[in-house]
Scaffold this motif. Structure first.
Motif: not given
Length: 221
Positions: A53-64, A102-114
């Motif tokens: 979960l992006i808390l601050k900043g931005e990010a791109n979803v990219e594929h190679v 850009e400079k970002s802050t991200v929260a991570f959560f256990d996927k099984t809990k979702f």
């Protein structure tokens, strides 16, 4: 706790009190990390263990692809999740990467809990799961919108389709897009030089105006 302030801004967590949010954070095995510009947050082919979960900043979803061609799938902002769709589709690895813009802050959560409610069958957890389904549905509509842009016959049509959609989102002929020219070319799956040529002609013809990421649609046709 700073994360509580950020979570309260997110529609998925809207209406929950601090006590409930603390309970959910503990339940979801929460952790938080900072990332610099262009730093990978989660990578393609990495095993899916956490949802971001992006808390601050931005990010791109990219594929190679297998030929090392890079494409941008989506731009995510503060409040956006990454990994929900793959988790609910029971994927085992990420098919795309998440790269900080850009400079970002991200929260991570256990996927099984979702996927599964907690052992206590908390009321707030059940509400959260319903909201996540709505969120995924909205994300799918964004991807459908992108398909519409890519299905246009020429680069000019792709560019105008995308810019018009951004103008509608902003509810103004003046708007900012999240991409520079290289990123926009990757997003629309066109060559950067060809994109620059089309943008230059649209500007010369008085259809659009732009400076960096700021655009103005002057004509609708």
């Amino acid at each position: 706790m700073e994360i509580l302030k950020e979570l309260k801004k997110n529609p998925i967590f809207k209406g929950f009190g601090e006590k409930e949010l603390y309970s959910m954070l503990n339940c979801f095995c929460f952790e938080m990390k900072d990332f610099e510009k262009n730093q990978p947050i989660l990578q393609q082919n990495q095993p899916i263990e956490k949802i971001a979960l992006i808390l601050k900043g931005e990010a791109n979803v990219e594929h190679v692809d297998i030929f090392d061609n890079q494409s941008i799938i989506l731009n995510l902002k503060a409040g956006d999740f990454f990994g929900l769709e793959e988790t609910y589709a029971e994927r085992t690895i990420f098919i795309n990467s998440l790269i900080s813009c850009e400079k970002s802050t991200v929260a991570f959560f256990d996927k099984t809990k979702f996927i599964f409610p907690c052992q206590n069958n908390c009321k707030h957890h059940n509400i959260l799961l319903k909201r996540i389904i709505n969120y995924i549905s909205s994300r799918n509509l964004m991807l459908i919108d992108k398909i519409k842009h890519l299905s246009q016959k020429g680069i000019k049509e792709k560019v105008l389709s995308y810019l018009q959609s951004q103008s509608k989102l902003a509810q103004s002929p003046y708007f900012d897009i999240p991409f520079n020219k290289t990123e926009l070319a990757n997003y629309l799956s066109v060559e950067r030089s060809a994109l620059s040529t089309v943008l230059g002609k649209l500007k010369k013809d008085g259809i659009i105006d732009f400076e960096k990421k700021r655009y103005h649609i002057k004509q609708t046709k």
